[in-house]
Every structure is written in structure tokens, then in C-alpha cells.
Design a protein around this motif. Structure first.
Motif, PDB file in Angstrom:
ATOM      1  N   ALA A 106       1.696  10.506 -10.910  1.00  0.00           N
ATOM      2  CA  ALA A 106       0.834  11.536 -11.027  1.00  0.00           C
ATOM      3  C   ALA A 106       1.599  12.962 -11.339  1.00  0.00           C
ATOM      4  O   ALA A 106       1.233  13.487 -12.458  1.00  0.00           O
ATOM      5  CB  ALA A 106      -0.421  11.394  -9.936  1.00  0.00           C
ATOM      6  N   GLY A 107       2.586  13.082 -10.493  1.00  0.00           N
ATOM      7  CA  GLY A 107       3.249  14.387 -10.691  1.00  0.00           C
ATOM      8  C   GLY A 107       3.961  14.510 -11.960  1.00  0.00           C
ATOM      9  O   GLY A 107       4.160  15.510 -12.657  1.00  0.00           O
ATOM     10  N   ALA A 108       4.769  13.305 -12.241  1.00  0.00           N
ATOM     11  CA  ALA A 108       5.349  13.364 -13.822  1.00  0.00           C
ATOM     12  C   ALA A 108       4.283  13.661 -14.910  1.00  0.00           C
ATOM     13  O   ALA A 108       4.636  14.369 -15.770  1.00  0.00           O
ATOM     14  CB  ALA A 108       6.146  11.969 -13.805  1.00  0.00           C
ATOM     15  N   GLY A 109       3.050  12.971 -14.748  1.00  0.00           N
ATOM     16  CA  GLY A 109       2.177  13.226 -15.851  1.00  0.00           C
ATOM     17  C   GLY A 109       1.576  14.393 -15.807  1.00  0.00           C
ATOM     18  O   GLY A 109       1.581  15.032 -17.075  1.00  0.00           O
ATOM     19  N   LEU A 110       1.479  15.212 -14.723  1.00  0.00           N
ATOM     20  CA  LEU A 110       0.893  16.427 -14.694  1.00  0.00           C
ATOM     21  C   LEU A 110       2.108  17.565 -15.309  1.00  0.00           C
ATOM     22  O   LEU A 110       1.838  18.244 -15.870  1.00  0.00           O
ATOM     23  CB  LEU A 110       0.656  16.953 -13.374  1.00  0.00           C
ATOM     24  CG  LEU A 110      -0.788  16.009 -12.835  1.00  0.00           C
ATOM     25  CD1 LEU A 110      -1.042  16.640 -11.341  1.00  0.00           C
ATOM     26  CD2 LEU A 110      -2.049  16.401 -13.734  1.00  0.00           C
ATOM     27  N   GLY A 111       3.082  17.037 -14.929  1.00  0.00           N
ATOM     28  CA  GLY A 111       4.349  17.881 -15.243  1.00  0.00           C
ATOM     29  C   GLY A 111       4.753  17.698 -16.860  1.00  0.00           C
ATOM     30  O   GLY A 111       4.984  18.774 -17.519  1.00  0.00           O
ATOM     31  N   GLN A 112       4.475  16.824 -17.545  1.00  0.00           N
ATOM     32  CA  GLN A 112       4.525  16.380 -18.853  1.00  0.00           C
ATOM     33  C   GLN A 112       3.698  17.034 -19.940  1.00  0.00           C
ATOM     34  O   GLN A 112       3.871  17.594 -20.886  1.00  0.00           O
ATOM     35  CB  GLN A 112       4.825  14.895 -19.186  1.00  0.00           C
ATOM     36  CG  GLN A 112       5.036  14.699 -20.353  1.00  0.00           C
ATOM     37  CD  GLN A 112       5.355  13.222 -20.620  1.00  0.00           C
ATOM     38  OE1 GLN A 112       5.618  12.616 -19.789  1.00  0.00           O
ATOM     39  NE2 GLN A 112       5.393  12.770 -22.116  1.00  0.00           N
ATOM     40  N   GLY A 113       2.183  16.992 -19.283  1.00  0.00           N
ATOM     41  CA  GLY A 113       1.090  17.405 -20.042  1.00  0.00           C
ATOM     42  C   GLY A 113       0.801  16.376 -21.264  1.00  0.00           C
ATOM     43  O   GLY A 113       1.705  15.460 -21.672  1.00  0.00           O
ATOM     44  N   GLY A 114      -0.081  16.962 -22.114  1.00  0.00           N
ATOM     45  CA  GLY A 114      -0.505  16.118 -23.282  1.00  0.00           C
ATOM     46  C   GLY A 114      -1.091  14.937 -23.134  1.00  0.00           C
ATOM     47  O   GLY A 114      -1.400  14.491 -21.884  1.00  0.00           O
ATOM     48  N   LEU A 115      -1.185  14.116 -23.799  1.00  0.00           N
ATOM     49  CA  LEU A 115      -1.975  12.789 -23.805  1.00  0.00           C
ATOM     50  C   LEU A 115      -1.263  11.673 -22.953  1.00  0.00           C
ATOM     51  O   LEU A 115      -1.810  11.018 -22.215  1.00  0.00           O
ATOM     52  CB  LEU A 115      -2.403  12.281 -25.162  1.00  0.00           C
ATOM     53  CG  LEU A 115      -3.301  10.994 -25.324  1.00  0.00           C
ATOM     54  CD1 LEU A 115      -4.681  11.580 -24.727  1.00  0.00           C
ATOM     55  CD2 LEU A 115      -3.764  10.914 -26.679  1.00  0.00           C
ATOM     56  N   LEU A 116      -0.060  11.659 -23.216  1.00  0.00           N
ATOM     57  CA  LEU A 116       0.906  10.571 -22.366  1.00  0.00           C
ATOM     58  C   LEU A 116       0.917  11.168 -20.872  1.00  0.00           C
ATOM     59  O   LEU A 116       0.589  10.280 -20.245  1.00  0.00           O
ATOM     60  CB  LEU A 116       2.292  10.712 -23.146  1.00  0.00           C
ATOM     61  CG  LEU A 116       3.366   9.694 -22.250  1.00  0.00           C
ATOM     62  CD1 LEU A 116       2.618   8.245 -22.407  1.00  0.00           C
ATOM     63  CD2 LEU A 116       4.688   9.921 -22.914  1.00  0.00           C
ATOM     64  N   ARG A 147       0.655  -1.121  -0.016  1.00  0.00           N
ATOM     65  CA  ARG A 147       0.009  -0.056  -0.049  1.00  0.00           C
ATOM     66  C   ARG A 147       0.932   1.136  -0.226  1.00  0.00           C
ATOM     67  O   ARG A 147       0.565   2.262  -1.053  1.00  0.00           O
ATOM     68  CB  ARG A 147      -0.836   0.150   1.265  1.00  0.00           C
ATOM     69  CG  ARG A 147      -2.000  -0.998   1.097  1.00  0.00           C
ATOM     70  CD  ARG A 147      -2.815  -0.994   2.335  1.00  0.00           C
ATOM     71  NE  ARG A 147      -3.771   0.234   2.541  1.00  0.00           N
ATOM     72  CZ  ARG A 147      -4.649   0.446   3.267  1.00  0.00           C
ATOM     73  NH1 ARG A 147      -4.835  -0.492   4.256  1.00  0.00           N
ATOM     74  NH2 ARG A 147      -5.474   1.612   3.270  1.00  0.00           N
ATOM     75  N   VAL A 148       1.919   1.257   0.924  1.00  0.00           N
ATOM     76  CA  VAL A 148       2.807   2.349   0.881  1.00  0.00           C
ATOM     77  C   VAL A 148       3.640   2.775  -0.481  1.00  0.00           C
ATOM     78  O   VAL A 148       3.508   3.698  -1.028  1.00  0.00           O
ATOM     79  CB  VAL A 148       3.703   2.367   1.816  1.00  0.00           C
ATOM     80  CG1 VAL A 148       4.853   3.386   1.810  1.00  0.00           C
ATOM     81  CG2 VAL A 148       3.178   2.122   3.307  1.00  0.00           C
ATOM     82  N   ALA A 149       4.129   1.464  -1.065  1.00  0.00           N
ATOM     83  CA  ALA A 149       4.624   1.626  -2.481  1.00  0.00           C
ATOM     84  C   ALA A 149       3.766   2.134  -3.553  1.00  0.00           C
ATOM     85  O   ALA A 149       4.179   2.935  -4.346  1.00  0.00           O
ATOM     86  CB  ALA A 149       5.358   0.182  -2.783  1.00  0.00           C
ATOM     87  N   SER A 150       2.515   1.699  -3.478  1.00  0.00           N
ATOM     88  CA  SER A 150       1.432   1.998  -4.369  1.00  0.00           C
ATOM     89  C   SER A 150       1.130   3.363  -4.315  1.00  0.00           C
ATOM     90  O   SER A 150       1.157   4.321  -5.201  1.00  0.00           O
ATOM     91  CB  SER A 150       0.143   1.243  -4.109  1.00  0.00           C
ATOM     92  OG  SER A 150       0.344   0.116  -4.662  1.00  0.00           O
ATOM     93  N   SER A 151       1.064   4.068  -3.094  1.00  0.00           N
ATOM     94  CA  SER A 151       0.643   5.480  -2.770  1.00  0.00           C
ATOM     95  C   SER A 151       1.924   6.189  -3.309  1.00  0.00           C
ATOM     96  O   SER A 151       1.632   7.177  -3.965  1.00  0.00           O
ATOM     97  CB  SER A 151       0.575   5.707  -1.262  1.00  0.00           C
ATOM     98  OG  SER A 151      -0.902   5.037  -0.809  1.00  0.00           O
ATOM     99  N   LEU A 152       3.151   6.019  -2.977  1.00  0.00           N
ATOM    100  CA  LEU A 152       4.241   6.541  -3.254  1.00  0.00           C
ATOM    101  C   LEU A 152       4.715   6.620  -4.702  1.00  0.00           C
ATOM    102  O   LEU A 152       4.940   7.772  -5.388  1.00  0.00           O
ATOM    103  CB  LEU A 152       5.515   6.152  -2.608  1.00  0.00           C
ATOM    104  CG  LEU A 152       5.505   6.471  -1.212  1.00  0.00           C
ATOM    105  CD1 LEU A 152       6.776   6.045  -0.519  1.00  0.00           C
ATOM    106  CD2 LEU A 152       5.534   7.988  -0.661  1.00  0.00           C
ATOM    107  N   GLY A 153       4.594   5.572  -5.491  1.00  0.00           N
ATOM    108  CA  GLY A 153       4.615   5.350  -6.878  1.00  0.00           C
ATOM    109  C   GLY A 153       3.599   6.069  -7.468  1.00  0.00           C
ATOM    110  O   GLY A 153       3.785   6.658  -8.592  1.00  0.00           O
ATOM    111  N   GLY A 154       2.256   5.983  -7.145  1.00  0.00           N
ATOM    112  CA  GLY A 154       1.160   6.738  -7.813  1.00  0.00           C
ATOM    113  C   GLY A 154       1.390   8.114  -7.642  1.00  0.00           C
ATOM    114  O   GLY A 154       1.309   8.949  -8.651  1.00  0.00           O
ATOM    115  N   ALA A 155       1.918   8.747  -6.512  1.00  0.00           N
ATOM    116  CA  ALA A 155       2.159  10.191  -6.455  1.00  0.00           C
ATOM    117  C   ALA A 155       3.249  10.493  -7.572  1.00  0.00           C
ATOM    118  O   ALA A 155       3.250  11.732  -8.061  1.00  0.00           O
ATOM    119  CB  ALA A 155       2.535  10.573  -5.052  1.00  0.00           C
ATOM    120  N   VAL A 156       4.491   9.720  -7.489  1.00  0.00           N
ATOM    121  CA  VAL A 156       5.352  10.143  -8.431  1.00  0.00           C
ATOM    122  C   VAL A 156       4.978  10.241  -9.928  1.00  0.00           C
ATOM    123  O   VAL A 156       5.153  11.107 -10.772  1.00  0.00           O
ATOM    124  CB  VAL A 156       6.934   9.273  -8.484  1.00  0.00           C
ATOM    125  CG1 VAL A 156       7.709   9.389  -9.651  1.00  0.00           C
ATOM    126  CG2 VAL A 156       7.286   9.452  -6.997  1.00  0.00           C
TER     127      VAL A 156
END
Length: 88
Positions: free
Chosen positions: A46-56, A35-44
Motif C-alpha cells: 500500500a505504501g509503495a502504491g501510494l508513493g508511486q501514484g498513477g493507475l499501477l 496474518r502477520v505476514a499479510s498485514s506487513l506485506g499489505g502495508a508495504v
């Protein structure tokens, strides 16, 4: 006689009589470390996705959000469908 709310619905819209919902039974099927690994990995992700933008970036953010949800609730639908429980 069983109440209709005691059986969850499948994706096909029929009652899943093989998996009744038992009162007081937890739906948590993901272990604490996972659960901890999922939360931390998901945050990373999500942050990378929001920072990149676009469809990917949107896809990465959605994947990250689903991992955060999995980590916070302790329930994984894929584990549930496969009958896996790492929370024991």
C-alpha cells in the motif's frame, strides 16, 4: 425450521445451503503467522502504491489494502471458497 439468516448468499444471489452459518463459529481461516505476514506485506504494498501514484500505484495500494484486511480480520475469501483453513 431454519431461519433465512442462517445461510449466506452466494455471488449468484442464491442461498448457500452447503455452508450454514453456525452461531458462535469463527470465520477466521488464516493462521496467526500468515496474518502477520499479510498485514506487513499489505502495508508495504500500500505504501509503495501510494508513493508511486498513477493507475499501477492505485492497483498496488488496493492489493495492499486487501492484504491488510485479510491480516486484521483473519478471514480470506479465497480460502473460504476453496475450503482451506490454516488457522487450525
Amino acid at each position: 425450521m431454519a431461519n433465512a439468516t442462517q445461510f449466506p448468499m452466494t455471488h449468484q444471489g442464491v442461498r448457500d445451503l452447503d455452508n450454514p452459518v453456525r452461531p458462535g463459529r469463527s470465520r477466521v481461516n488464516v493462521g496467526p503467522n500468515e496474518r502477520v505476514a499479510s498485514s506487513l506485506g499489505g502495508a508495504v504494498l500500500a505504501g509503495a502504491g501510494l508513493g508511486q501514484g498513477g493507475l499501477l500505484g492505485l492497483a498496488l495500494a488496493a492489493l495492499g489494502a486487501s492484504l491488510i484486511y485479510r491480516g486484521q480480520t483473519g478471514h480470506c475469501s479465497l480460502y473460504s471458497a476453496a475450503g482451506v483453513n490454516t488457522a487450525r
